[in-house]
Design a protein around this motif. Structure first.
Motif, PDB file in Angstrom:
ATOM      1  N   ARG A  90     -12.691   0.785  28.067  1.00  0.00           N
ATOM      2  CA  ARG A  90     -13.395  -0.477  27.838  1.00  0.00           C
ATOM      3  C   ARG A  90     -14.646  -0.261  26.992  1.00  0.00           C
ATOM      4  N   LYS A  91     -15.333   0.849  27.224  1.00  0.00           N
ATOM      5  CA  LYS A  91     -16.518   1.146  26.425  1.00  0.00           C
ATOM      6  C   LYS A  91     -16.141   1.343  24.959  1.00  0.00           C
ATOM      7  N   ALA A  92     -15.044   2.082  24.720  1.00  0.00           N
ATOM      8  CA  ALA A  92     -14.604   2.323  23.340  1.00  0.00           C
ATOM      9  C   ALA A  92     -14.180   1.023  22.666  1.00  0.00           C
ATOM     10  N   LEU A  93     -13.463   0.151  23.390  1.00  0.00           N
ATOM     11  CA  LEU A  93     -13.006  -1.113  22.825  1.00  0.00           C
ATOM     12  C   LEU A  93     -14.176  -2.049  22.527  1.00  0.00           C
ATOM     13  N   LYS A  94     -15.161  -2.079  23.408  1.00  0.00           N
ATOM     14  CA  LYS A  94     -16.321  -2.948  23.179  1.00  0.00           C
ATOM     15  C   LYS A  94     -17.159  -2.456  21.997  1.00  0.00           C
ATOM     16  N   GLU A  95     -17.214  -1.149  21.809  1.00  0.00           N
ATOM     17  CA  GLU A  95     -17.920  -0.623  20.638  1.00  0.00           C
ATOM     18  C   GLU A  95     -17.223  -1.068  19.352  1.00  0.00           C
ATOM     19  N   LYS A 124     -17.860 -14.444  19.645  1.00  0.00           N
ATOM     20  CA  LYS A 124     -18.048 -13.089  20.146  1.00  0.00           C
ATOM     21  C   LYS A 124     -17.913 -13.039  21.663  1.00  0.00           C
ATOM     22  N   VAL A 125     -18.467 -14.037  22.353  1.00  0.00           N
ATOM     23  CA  VAL A 125     -18.343 -14.073  23.822  1.00  0.00           C
ATOM     24  C   VAL A 125     -16.872 -14.228  24.218  1.00  0.00           C
ATOM     25  N   ALA A 126     -16.153 -15.128  23.518  1.00  0.00           N
ATOM     26  CA  ALA A 126     -14.750 -15.368  23.846  1.00  0.00           C
ATOM     27  C   ALA A 126     -13.902 -14.128  23.617  1.00  0.00           C
ATOM     28  N   THR A 127     -14.284 -13.311  22.664  1.00  0.00           N
ATOM     29  CA  THR A 127     -13.520 -12.102  22.347  1.00  0.00           C
ATOM     30  C   THR A 127     -13.976 -10.914  23.194  1.00  0.00           C
ATOM     31  N   PHE A 128     -15.283 -10.745  23.313  1.00  0.00           N
ATOM     32  CA  PHE A 128     -15.886  -9.570  23.952  1.00  0.00           C
ATOM     33  C   PHE A 128     -15.630  -9.557  25.460  1.00  0.00           C
ATOM     34  N   TYR A 129     -15.594 -10.757  26.066  1.00  0.00           N
ATOM     35  CA  TYR A 129     -15.432 -10.840  27.527  1.00  0.00           C
ATOM     36  C   TYR A 129     -14.126 -11.554  27.886  1.00  0.00           C
ATOM     37  N   ARG A 130     -13.113 -11.380  27.065  1.00  0.00           N
ATOM     38  CA  ARG A 130     -11.864 -12.094  27.259  1.00  0.00           C
ATOM     39  C   ARG A 130     -11.312 -11.866  28.675  1.00  0.00           C
ATOM     40  N   GLY A 131     -10.889 -12.987  29.302  1.00  0.00           N
ATOM     41  CA  GLY A 131     -10.367 -12.921  30.665  1.00  0.00           C
ATOM     42  C   GLY A 131     -11.366 -13.357  31.708  1.00  0.00           C
ATOM     43  N   THR A 132     -12.642 -13.445  31.342  1.00  0.00           N
ATOM     44  CA  THR A 132     -13.670 -13.884  32.287  1.00  0.00           C
ATOM     45  C   THR A 132     -13.880 -15.396  32.170  1.00  0.00           C
ATOM     46  N   LYS A 133     -14.554 -15.962  33.178  1.00  0.00           N
ATOM     47  CA  LYS A 133     -14.843 -17.400  33.140  1.00  0.00           C
ATOM     48  C   LYS A 133     -15.792 -17.739  31.986  1.00  0.00           C
ATOM     49  N   LEU A 143      -8.444  -7.247  27.579  1.00  0.00           N
ATOM     50  CA  LEU A 143      -7.944  -8.127  28.633  1.00  0.00           C
ATOM     51  C   LEU A 143      -7.035  -7.367  29.589  1.00  0.00           C
ATOM     52  N   LYS A 144      -6.205  -6.499  29.036  1.00  0.00           N
ATOM     53  CA  LYS A 144      -5.263  -5.712  29.831  1.00  0.00           C
ATOM     54  C   LYS A 144      -5.989  -4.825  30.849  1.00  0.00           C
ATOM     55  N   SER A 145      -7.167  -4.331  30.459  1.00  0.00           N
ATOM     56  CA  SER A 145      -7.901  -3.401  31.333  1.00  0.00           C
ATOM     57  C   SER A 145      -8.784  -4.107  32.349  1.00  0.00           C
ATOM     58  N   LEU A 146      -8.857  -5.449  32.258  1.00  0.00           N
ATOM     59  CA  LEU A 146      -9.774  -6.184  33.130  1.00  0.00           C
ATOM     60  C   LEU A 146      -9.390  -6.033  34.607  1.00  0.00           C
ATOM     61  N   ASN A 147      -8.084  -6.066  34.883  1.00  0.00           N
ATOM     62  CA  ASN A 147      -7.617  -5.981  36.282  1.00  0.00           C
ATOM     63  C   ASN A 147      -7.905  -4.634  36.924  1.00  0.00           C
ATOM     64  N   SER A 148      -8.250  -3.641  36.099  1.00  0.00           N
ATOM     65  CA  SER A 148      -8.524  -2.304  36.642  1.00  0.00           C
ATOM     66  C   SER A 148      -9.929  -2.180  37.207  1.00  0.00           C
ATOM     67  N   ALA A 187      -6.536  -6.943  17.404  1.00  0.00           N
ATOM     68  CA  ALA A 187      -5.820  -5.802  17.985  1.00  0.00           C
ATOM     69  C   ALA A 187      -6.505  -5.284  19.247  1.00  0.00           C
ATOM     70  N   ALA A 188      -7.836  -5.328  19.289  1.00  0.00           N
ATOM     71  CA  ALA A 188      -8.582  -4.740  20.406  1.00  0.00           C
ATOM     72  C   ALA A 188      -8.749  -5.694  21.583  1.00  0.00           C
ATOM     73  N   SER A 189      -8.898  -7.002  21.302  1.00  0.00           N
ATOM     74  CA  SER A 189      -9.180  -7.956  22.374  1.00  0.00           C
ATOM     75  C   SER A 189      -8.090  -7.996  23.449  1.00  0.00           C
ATOM     76  N   PRO A 190      -6.791  -8.021  23.098  1.00  0.00           N
ATOM     77  CA  PRO A 190      -5.765  -8.004  24.161  1.00  0.00           C
ATOM     78  C   PRO A 190      -5.821  -6.747  25.018  1.00  0.00           C
ATOM     79  N   LEU A 191      -6.192  -5.625  24.436  1.00  0.00           N
ATOM     80  CA  LEU A 191      -6.307  -4.381  25.204  1.00  0.00           C
ATOM     81  C   LEU A 191      -7.451  -4.479  26.211  1.00  0.00           C
TER      82      LEU A 191
END
Length: 749
Positions: A71-76, A153-162, A117-122, A111-115
């Protein structure tokens, strides 16, 4: 760096490209080494390999279930200022024992945003709570600033959150209200997928339905259509203070989907509007006597060559199509016309042609003709153009002739109005034009005073991001942003500037808000003078910027997310080089004139000067909806009128249906065009050098055409000593700009 050093640098650049490849053998005997080098492609999309490697590294961390590091690498990656394309290996296929890799180009954020989202449940409960808290805080800040970029940026960076969902909802609503339906449709799609159908806001569903249909996403529109229909069976829809029944909603949707032609009195640039498809506000002109006329050429030396080349062009039975287009506006509440002339830019009162202000540009032909030694050298270029039968070189610089404007400023390019077709070693004097050849300038004039508020000079002696680069056209102003195409070292990029206020920055260039590499040209603009003369225009509609490179590609960009939406490659091979045989010169190539992307009803009409066809693309995804070959006699696409694409040829006019590309009506025999016409109230006003097949058959006129029926309405005799040029309506006048002057005629009440 002195002018002398500039000349030496240009001499090295140009002559180096003409030298044969040589090598030395061990014995010291020189020989010519022949190499087969594949020709460069006209245009190549640029993929960021470093970003792709970082993305693959983040994927590897996800596979190892190292969630925090991933998640750190994707957010960077998502936090970077640029959003480049990355090449993603999508499939590997086997054909007859040959392995073929299939690669897709995606924006890095897509390419990065879905990844992410995928890691959010972890995440643990504590980590998820922290993520939600940060997302909510970032959303509150973005909402308060009302910045679309921050919300994205918020919609992409924190995808999956409220917080990301709230940001996507806020941004989708902003885009919907501003008419940016294409990007809005993407955000509504995400919201529909992320929300329980029973919890969907009916207004959101209505907006999603309209956006998806306007964007042409009919399949995706089925779901919100079903949800809204069920809701309306029991409840009215509350839009603002209105309560709408199912019948009312159906009418509202139809009204929003029906897009009428844009009618403008104020011209923002070529094509009149941001979509380049505006119709004028006018009617039948009274050509008995002009209201006023004003010259656009002052130097006799330049006029001599104009008259000579014009006569030779007529003898070759080719049209003279001037490439200068004015803009209109209001100066202290007085209607004015701002005109590109042979000496610079001139602002005149619309009612009487009185000059309010003017500014001389040092690279224009009039100024060149007044500068002694440089003019003597430039005449060698003209002599070469005469040998090559390139008579249109003197009036065909669409890049220099296309002004643009916003609410306060007029934009103009300062560049050479004519150049030799190729830099031949026997052609003398070009190295002394180093300053002119190695870059061009962009200027901004205050409309009210004519003061130069901005000089965007990419001089190679001044270090900066645009050093040694070329502007492909004047900028397009959308809201408080300027968008322009710039080319440096063959790299074509979209540059965004803030145009809210240029006061006090004349001595230094404005800050570039962002830039996006679009691709790489196969050949430098320095070695493609013909491409340099043709403006690489940008158009805008429904939230999408469409960029025409004139080197084999059209690229669409969504400016809020700063992503390439699609790219259409229409030419895969470089144009053949010019022959240097003086006895058998390469004949001038016929091409589309006055070319810019034209957007109407979710479709993009393109006819680039380097294309051999007319194409209709989907604004949403760039798919080819239809195309027709360019006939040898075709000259330019007039515009899109009443869902018809009108094409002007050497002696005729034809139209294609916008929906399917089939002929809309029988081709009309008209005559030799003498400029770009204008449309108003279903009538097209076509300037003609002469009607019929031959100049002996008639005199100059304006031919009026009923665009619905495809019939000629009238022939309006032109009584001036010149021919009608580029036509436009403004302030109850019909104005004509030929290669020599501007003339205004009253419109009959």
């Amino acid at each position: 760096m002195s002018t002398c050093r500039l000349a030496v640098l240009l001499l090295i650049i140009v002559t180096a490209s003409c030298l044969p490849l040589r090598a030395n053998d061990p014995q010291g005997t020189a020989y010519t080494e022949r190499r087969v080098i594949p020709p460069p492609k006209p245009f190549t999309l640029i993929a960021d390999d470093a970003a792709r490697e970082r993305l693959e590294a983040a994927k590897a961390l996800l596979e190892k279930r190292e969630w925090s590091k991933a998640r750190k690498a994707l957010k960077e990656l998502l936090d970077a200022k640029t959003d480049p394309l990355v090449a993603i290996l999508s499939n590997v296929e086997q054909h007859d024992g040959i392995t073929e890799e299939i690669w897709e180009y995606k924006s890095l954020s897509n390419a990065a945003s879905p990844l992410l989202l995928k890691s959010l449940n972890s995440l643990s409960k504590a980590e998820l709570a922290t993520e939600e808290e940060q997302a909510q805080k970032s959303f509150n800040e973005a909402k308060q600033s009302q910045s679309p970029e921050s919300l994205h940026k918020v919609a992409t960076f924190y995808r999956g959150t409220k917080g990301a969902t709230l940001a996507a909802r806020e941004l989708a609503g902003m885009l919907f209200k501003s008419g940016s339906y294409a990007p809005a449709a993407n955000y509504y799609s995400q919201l529909l997928e992320a929300t329980d159908p029973n919890e969907l806001d009916p207004v959101l569903v209505f907006e999603a339905l309209v956006s998806l249909r306007r964007a042409g996403m009919t399949k995706r529109a089925e779901f919100p259509d079903t949800v809204l229909s069920r809701y309306l069976e029991e409840h009215p829809l509350l839009l603002g203070k209105r309560k709408l029944t199912a019948v009312d909603v159906a009418k509202e949707i139809r009204a929003r989907l029906d897009k009428d032609a844009e009618v403008r009195d104020l011209l923002l640039g070529f094509g009149g509007s941001l979509s380049r498809t505006a119709q004028g506000m006018g009617g039948t002109p009274d050509l008995s006597k002009p209201v006023w006329t004003g010259p656009t050429v002052t130097e006799q030396a330049y006029r001599h060559w104009l008259e000579k080349f014009q006569k030779l062009q007529y003898q070759a039975k080719e049209p003279v199509l001037p490439a200068r287009f004015a803009v209109t506006g209001s100066r202290y509440s007085v209607p004015v016309v701002v005109i590109p002339t042979a000496s610079g830019v001139s602002c005149v009162k619309a009612e009487n042609g009185h000059v309010e202000w003017e500014f001389d540009l040092n690279r224009t032909p009039d100024k060149l003709a007044a500068r002694g030694w440089k003019w003597r050298l430039a005449q060698e270029w003209l002599e070469q153009a005469e040998e090559d039968h390139c008579f249109g070189a003197l009036w065909d610089s669409f890049s220099v002739g296309s002004l643009s404007r916003d609410n306060r400023y007029i934009y103009a390019l300062n560049d050479c109005s004519f150049l030799p077709r190729a830099f031949k070693k026997e052609l003398k004097g070009w190295e002394l034009f180093a300053e002119e050849l190695l870059h061009n300038d962009l200027l901004a004039f205050e409309l009210s005073t004519g003061k130069v508020m901005l000089t965007f000079d990419p001089d190679i002696t001044k270090p900066g991001p645009l050093t040694g680069s070329y502007f492909l056209s004047t900028p397009l102003a959308v809201d408080d942003k300027l968008y322009l195409l710039n080319e440096k070292d063959k790299l074509i990029r979209l540059v965004c500037l803030d145009n809210t206020d240029f006061s006090g920055i004349k001595s230094k260039p404005p800050v570039i808000l962002w830039e996006l590499p679009l691709g790489k040209a196969g050949m430098s603009l320095l070695h493609q003078p013909e491409r340099r003369m043709q403006a690489g225009h940008i158009s805008f509609d429904d939230g999408i910027l469409v960029c025409q490179t004139n080197t084999g590609a059209v690229v669409a960009v969504e400016p809020i997310s700063r992503q390439i939406v699609w790219a259409h490659i229409y030419r895969h091979e470089q144009e053949p080089p010019l022959k240097n045989d003086p006895e058998k010169p390469t004949p001038p190539r016929r091409y589309w004139h006055y070319s810019a992307p034209m957007i109407h009803d979710g479709k993009v009409i393109i006819a680039p000067p380097d294309a051999d066809k007319l194409m209709c693309l989907s604004l949403l995804d760039g798919d080819v909806l239809w195309e027709v070959p360019r006939a040898d006699e075709d000259r330019y696409v007039a515009s899109v009128f009443d869902d018809k694409v009108v094409v002007v040829s050497t002696k005729s006019v034809k139209a294609y249906n916008l929906d399917d590309g089939k002929p809309a009506w029988k081709e009309l025999a008209t005559g030799m065009p003498s400029g770009h016409g204008t449309g108003s109230n279903g009538i097209y006003y076509l300037p003609l050098e002469y009607p019929g097949e031959d100049a002996k058959e008639g005199k100059p006129e304006i031919c009026t055409i009923d665009l619905t029926k495809g019939t000629i309405v009238s022939h309006l005799a032109w009584k001036s000593d010149d021919v009608p040029g580029n036509l436009f309506f403004f302030n109850d006048l019909l104005l004509s700009q030929s290669i020599y002057k501007v003339t205004a005629y009253p419109v009959k009440k």
